[in-house]
Scaffold this motif. Structure first.
Motif, PDB file in Angstrom:
ATOM      1  N   MET A  29       0.655  -0.794   0.163  1.00 39.66           N
ATOM      2  CA  MET A  29       0.249  -0.277   0.329  1.00 39.66           C
ATOM      3  C   MET A  29       0.981   0.971   0.148  1.00 39.66           C
ATOM      4  O   MET A  29       0.858   2.052   1.111  1.00 39.66           O
ATOM      5  N   PRO A  30       1.550   1.557  -0.992  1.00 34.57           N
ATOM      6  CA  PRO A  30       2.354   2.784  -1.579  1.00 34.57           C
ATOM      7  C   PRO A  30       2.338   3.692  -1.120  1.00 34.57           C
ATOM      8  O   PRO A  30       2.293   4.632  -0.441  1.00 34.57           O
ATOM      9  N   ARG A  31       0.739   3.993  -1.375  1.00 35.93           N
ATOM     10  CA  ARG A  31       0.312   5.948  -1.587  1.00 35.93           C
ATOM     11  C   ARG A  31      -0.351   5.831   0.732  1.00 35.93           C
ATOM     12  O   ARG A  31      -0.272   6.789   1.526  1.00 35.93           O
ATOM     13  N   THR A  32      -0.869   4.654   1.137  1.00 33.53           N
ATOM     14  CA  THR A  32      -1.007   4.637   2.971  1.00 33.53           C
ATOM     15  C   THR A  32       0.316   4.838   3.295  1.00 33.53           C
ATOM     16  O   THR A  32       0.643   5.781   4.176  1.00 33.53           O
ATOM     17  N   GLY A  33       1.745   4.047   2.997  1.00 38.04           N
ATOM     18  CA  GLY A  33       2.741   4.404   4.100  1.00 38.04           C
ATOM     19  C   GLY A  33       3.133   5.699   3.604  1.00 38.04           C
ATOM     20  O   GLY A  33       3.853   6.663   4.620  1.00 38.04           O
ATOM     21  N   LEU A  34       3.106   6.409   2.359  1.00 34.33           N
ATOM     22  CA  LEU A  34       3.522   7.911   1.944  1.00 34.33           C
ATOM     23  C   LEU A  34       3.140   8.341   2.969  1.00 34.33           C
ATOM     24  O   LEU A  34       3.466   9.164   3.373  1.00 34.33           O
TER      25      LEU A  34
END
Length: 208
Positions: A29-34
């Motif tokens: 979940m790259p967007r959540t991580g960012l």
């Protein structure tokens, strides 16, 4: 209260960092991580606001307010580099990216690397000094601001000591041991972490 908040911000920094990297590479979940990683500066904003309120309510400027300014300055100067370093290792361990390059160990390449790290300390001292000066102006002549100005000296003394250590690598560059060919290969910037595609790198299905 200020000291407790500094501890909370420090713990929160690592919690958000771990959660952001886990969401990016483990949960895909790259967007959540960012988003989690971008929440980290809010901790410093919270610390700054609480410190200002504490002074506004009549608290005498003390070492607690100076320590808060130094913490915020350190986060601004070195926090981004720390996040990129950990992100590179997480990308290698969980995202299939190549291992991040190690910092150079010898010669002028090592001196340049140490100089870049020292610039982070200069940034930290500058940010801390700016916050302490604003706090002193905020308190005015009615309060004791000697302690705040004293912390400015502490900030620049630390940056100066770090600068002398970094300079020593340029004056007395460390030589590579005989037979070590690693110094002959130009080292990549160890702080550079290649951007990964969303969801991590894709495997080449045509490879056997």
């Amino acid at each position: 209260m200020i000291v407790t908040l500094i501890v909370v911000c420090e713990v929160g920094f690592w919690v958000l960092l771990a959660a952001g990297l886990a969401a990016r590479y483990l949960l895909k979940m790259p967007r959540t991580g960012l988003a989690l990683l971008l929440c980290e500066p809010l901790l410093e904003v919270l610390l700054l606001v609480v410190t200002a309120i504490d002074l506004k309510n009549g608290a005498d400027p003390s070492w607690k307010h100076g320590l808060a300014a130094l913490y915020i300055g350190y986060t601004v100067g070195h926090g981004h580099r720390t996040v990129k370093w950990l992100d590179g290792h997480a990308a290698h361990r969980f995202g299939g990216a190549p291992p991040p390059p190690k910092p150079p160990r010898y010669g002028m390449a090592r001196a340049r690397h140490e100089g870049k790290v020292w610039l982070g300390s200069v940034t930290a001292a500058a940010v801390a000094s700016g916050l302490l000066l604003l706090a002193a102006l905020y308190v005015g002549d009615d309060g004791n601001t000697d302690g705040l100005y004293g912390w400015i000296f502490v900030a620049w003394r630390a940056a100066g000591i770090h600068g002398l250590i970094a300079l020593s690598y340029a004056i007395w560059p460390k030589k590579a041991p005989a037979g070590d060919r690693s110094s002959a290969v130009p080292a990549r910037d160890p702080e550079h972490v290649p951007d990964l595609p969303v969801g991590g790198p894709r495997k080449n299905e045509e490879q056997v």
